[in-house]
Design a protein around this motif. Structure first.
Motif, short mmCIF file in Angstrom:
data_model
loop_
_atom_site.label_atom_id
_atom_site.label_comp_id
_atom_site.label_asym_id
_atom_site.label_seq_id
_atom_site.Cartn_x
_atom_site.Cartn_y
_atom_site.Cartn_z
N ARG A 106 30.06 -6.49 19.45
CA ARG A 106 32.05 -6.48 19.78
C ARG A 106 33.44 -5.66 19.14
N PHE A 123 29.92 -15.30 20.52
CA PHE A 123 30.53 -14.40 20.62
C PHE A 123 31.11 -13.23 19.72
N ARG A 134 21.14 -14.68 21.66
CA ARG A 134 21.70 -14.00 23.02
C ARG A 134 20.71 -14.93 24.33
N PHE A 141 21.77 -22.61 30.77
CA PHE A 141 22.94 -22.34 30.41
C PHE A 141 22.40 -21.90 32.62
N GLY A 320 34.95 -22.16 25.77
CA GLY A 320 35.48 -22.86 26.92
C GLY A 320 36.77 -23.78 27.76
N VAL A 327 43.15 -19.99 33.30
CA VAL A 327 43.70 -19.37 35.19
C VAL A 327 43.42 -20.48 36.13
N VAL A 385 41.33 -13.74 30.05
CA VAL A 385 40.94 -11.97 28.29
C VAL A 385 41.23 -10.95 28.90
N LEU A 388 38.68 -6.03 27.52
CA LEU A 388 36.93 -6.43 26.50
C LEU A 388 36.30 -5.36 25.49
N ARG A 390 33.86 -3.64 22.42
CA ARG A 390 32.84 -3.26 22.18
C ARG A 390 32.85 -1.95 20.58
N THR A 454 31.38 -7.82 32.22
CA THR A 454 30.29 -7.33 32.07
C THR A 454 28.97 -6.93 31.50
N CYS A 459 30.65 -12.83 29.95
CA CYS A 459 30.66 -14.03 29.28
C CYS A 459 29.08 -14.83 29.94
N ILE A 460 28.58 -15.81 28.60
CA ILE A 460 27.37 -16.52 29.28
C ILE A 460 28.17 -18.11 29.58
#
Ligand code: HEM
Ligand SMILES: *[C@@H]1O[C@H](CO)[C@@H](O)[C@H](O)[C@H]1NC(C)=O
Ligand SMILES: *[C@@H]1O[C@H](CO)[C@@H](O)[C@H](O)[C@H]1NC(C)=O
Length: 520
Positions: A106, A123, A134, A141, A320, A327, A385, A388, A390, A454, A459-460
């Motif tokens: 990331r 993250f 991960r 979760f 979190g 939002v 957010v 994204l 990477r 995605t 997002c976990i």
């Protein structure tokens, strides 16, 4: 004498030229590949306004997305790092999903061999630590865990109603951004740290302050970040997270873990879950980075030590609370301007709660379909957010071209750009929950709507974030109506100083009025 002056001048000129060459060393990257981009300036690249806090990072990429509307991708220079801003949903699918192995990093912040403690969170960590973490954390979760956590969410939602009731009674306008942040922070405190933080009643709570501080970039943070990008090897002593944030978090989490003797305390909160994961011993799995001579992956082993645990608690807190409150409060803001949708939400909430003994629960919240549509539309208009990121980890040929991009190049997806593109969402500025009606939702290309990202690095906590936000909205709307107040701005102004999560200047003030008598 003249010779000395001449000599000095030459030295100065040479130094200036060398500095200039250093600050522009990568600036032919996109030109060589025929990728369109804005003209970079030394050291800052095309990101000057972003570093001077004149525009938020998300808006900067949104601007690039809009400006080069005929391109599939656009070049950018984050300081001297080449960045490729993707505009095409097909390419987004390739790079973030199908060919994820080329873009598994990331690189939110450049990191060295031994990252500072808080950056070891899921993250921002990279490589094998990311892969193994991960894998292990995915088990935490599950729907079962989410349901088990729900009573904690409901308890906070009820407290949110009480606090909102006081505000409504006083008749003053309420900053719903702050109200929702206190609700989510309270929940994260209870669920993540296992302590009653009581942010809801206490304005100056340490947790809320820490939550705010994590995302605000102070001058100190900006300078450290710029220097860490420019001269990484000289800056290893300085951490991205200021000592205030790092020390408070490390101390807090270590204290809690020590109190529990590093064993599950039976509270079933996030720290217990992490202690259970630690109890499974070393994390072992196939390496993402290293292969044997025959091409098969080596095995990697990493210890879940204190630093790794602290970083995950920090992440839970950081990822979190602000995301979800940004939002959910924005959704309230839109509902305040659309009384017809607000009423429909309230009628639905009333009907669902009537079927469920007037109780919020995992199952009742899942039945609130229209509320869900409004929330989805809120996230489209105001994704918490806005982009994204990477980083390329091995040379990759962009499909449909003969262009190769090299390890170290960053990839950006402007979530905001996609969400507000009239090609995908007609009249994009309008709040229209029916876009997310089950009959319509299948027509949305899923690579144009990415509030949770995605691919393998998405997002976990998506479902937790979703359910927690809906529960808060349902709790509030079941008892209160929202309307614009005197200082409400129809289009809130984005705060350029706040990184990562989109935030609005001056909050989101609204008027709350009680709908019916609040139960004693
Ligand atoms: C409404 C609330 C939330 C929103 C909008 C949100 C959004 C996002 C987005 C956009 C990303 C980046 C995805 C990508 O790059 O493809 C992300 C990553 C992440 N989020 Fe969330 N998030 C929310 C709530 C949560 C919660 C409650 C948690 C709980 C721990 C969480 C944990 C994470 C983690 C761990 C990552 C990094 C995953 C990885 O790199 O493997 N998020 N989130
Ligand atoms: C943070 O902790 C370090 C090491 O424990 C200490 O040296 C430093 O003074 C602390 N800084 C602050 C601001 O508390
Ligand atoms: C689907 O979207 C269209 C266009 O926005 C709208 O007219 C229609 O009512 C939506 N369908 C449903 C079932 O809401």
């Amino acid at each position: 004498m003249l010779w000395i002056i001449f000599g000095l001048l030459t030295v100065v000129v040479v130094v200036v030229v060398l500095i200039y060459l250093y600050g522009t060393r990568t600036f032919s990257y996109w030109a060589k590949r025929g990728v369109r981009h804005d003209a970079p300036i030394p050291f800052f690249g095309t990101a000057k306004r972003q570093f001077l806090h004149q525009i938020s990072v998300a808006d900067m990429y949104h601007e690039m997305y809009q400006k080069y509307s005929s391109e599939k991708f656009v070049g950018y220079y984050l300081m001297t790092t080449p960045v490729l801003v993707l505009r095409d949903p097909e390419l987004i699918k390739c790079l973030l999903v199908s060919d994820f192995n080329y873009f598994s990093a990331r690189n939110m912040l450049p990191m060295d061999e031994h990252p500072e403690p808080l950056l070891k969170n899921l993250f921002s960590c990279e490589g094998d630590l990311w892969k193994l973490l991960r894998q292990r954390m995915t088990s935490a979760f599950t729907t079962g865990k989410l349901k088990a956590m729900f009573p904690l969410i409901v308890a906070r939602a009820e407290k949110l109603q009480r606090v909102a009731g006081e505000a409504a009674a006083s008749g003053a306008e309420v900053d719903v951004r702050d109200l929702m942040a206190r609700y989510t922070t309270d929940f994260i405190g209870a669920c993540g740290f296992g302590i009653d933080t009581d942010t809801l009643s206490d304005n100056n709570n340490m947790f809320r302050k820490l939550g705010k501080r994590i995302f605000v970039q102070t001058k100190r943070d900006a300078i450290v970040t710029i220097l860490k990008y420019a001269i990484p090897s000289l800056m290893t002593r300085f951490h991205f997270f200021s000592p205030e944030v790092e020390n408070v978090t490390v101390k807090l989490v270590k204290t809690i873990m020590a109190e529990r003797n590093y064993k599950n305390s039976g509270k079933n909160d996030y720290i217990d879950m992490l202690l259970d994961l630690k109890g499974k011993g070393k994390m072992i799995g196939e390496s993402l980075m290293h292969t044997k001579a025959d091409g098969t992956p080596c095995m990697a082993e990493i210890e879940m030590d204190d630093e790794v645990l602290v970083a995950q608690v920090f992440l839970f807190f950081a990822a979190g609370s602000e995301t979800s409150s940004a939002v959910s409060s924005y959704t309230l803001h839109e509902l305040a301007h659309h009384p017809e949708h607000r009423r429909r939400c309230q009628e639905e909430i009333d009907a669902v709660l009537a079927r469920h003994d007037n109780k919020l629960s995992y199952d009742s919240v899942r039945e609130m379909k229209f509320l869900d549509m409004c929330f989805s539309e809120g996230m489209r208009l105001f994704p918490s957010v806005g982009f994204l990121q990477r980083m390329c980890v091995k040379p990759y040929i962009i499909p449909g071209t003969d262009m190769t991009i090299d390890p170290g190049v960053n990839i950006i997806v402007s979530v905001k750009g996609l969400h507000l593109d009239p090609q995908y969402f007609p009249d994009p500025e309008e709040f229209r929950p029916e876009r997310f009606h089950p009959d319509n939702v299948s027509a949305i290309n899923k690579y144009t709507y990415l509030p949770f990202g995605t691919g393998p690095r998405a997002c976990i906590g998506e479902r937790l974030g979703y359910m927690q936000s809906l529960a808060g909205l349902a709790a509030l709307l079941s008892q209160f109506s929202v309307a614009p107040s005197i200082s409400t701005l129809r289009k809130p102004i984005i705060d350029p100083k706040v990184l990562g999560v989109q935030s609005v200047k001056g909050g989101l003030p609204l008027t709350l009025t009680a709908r019916k008598k609040i139960k004693a």
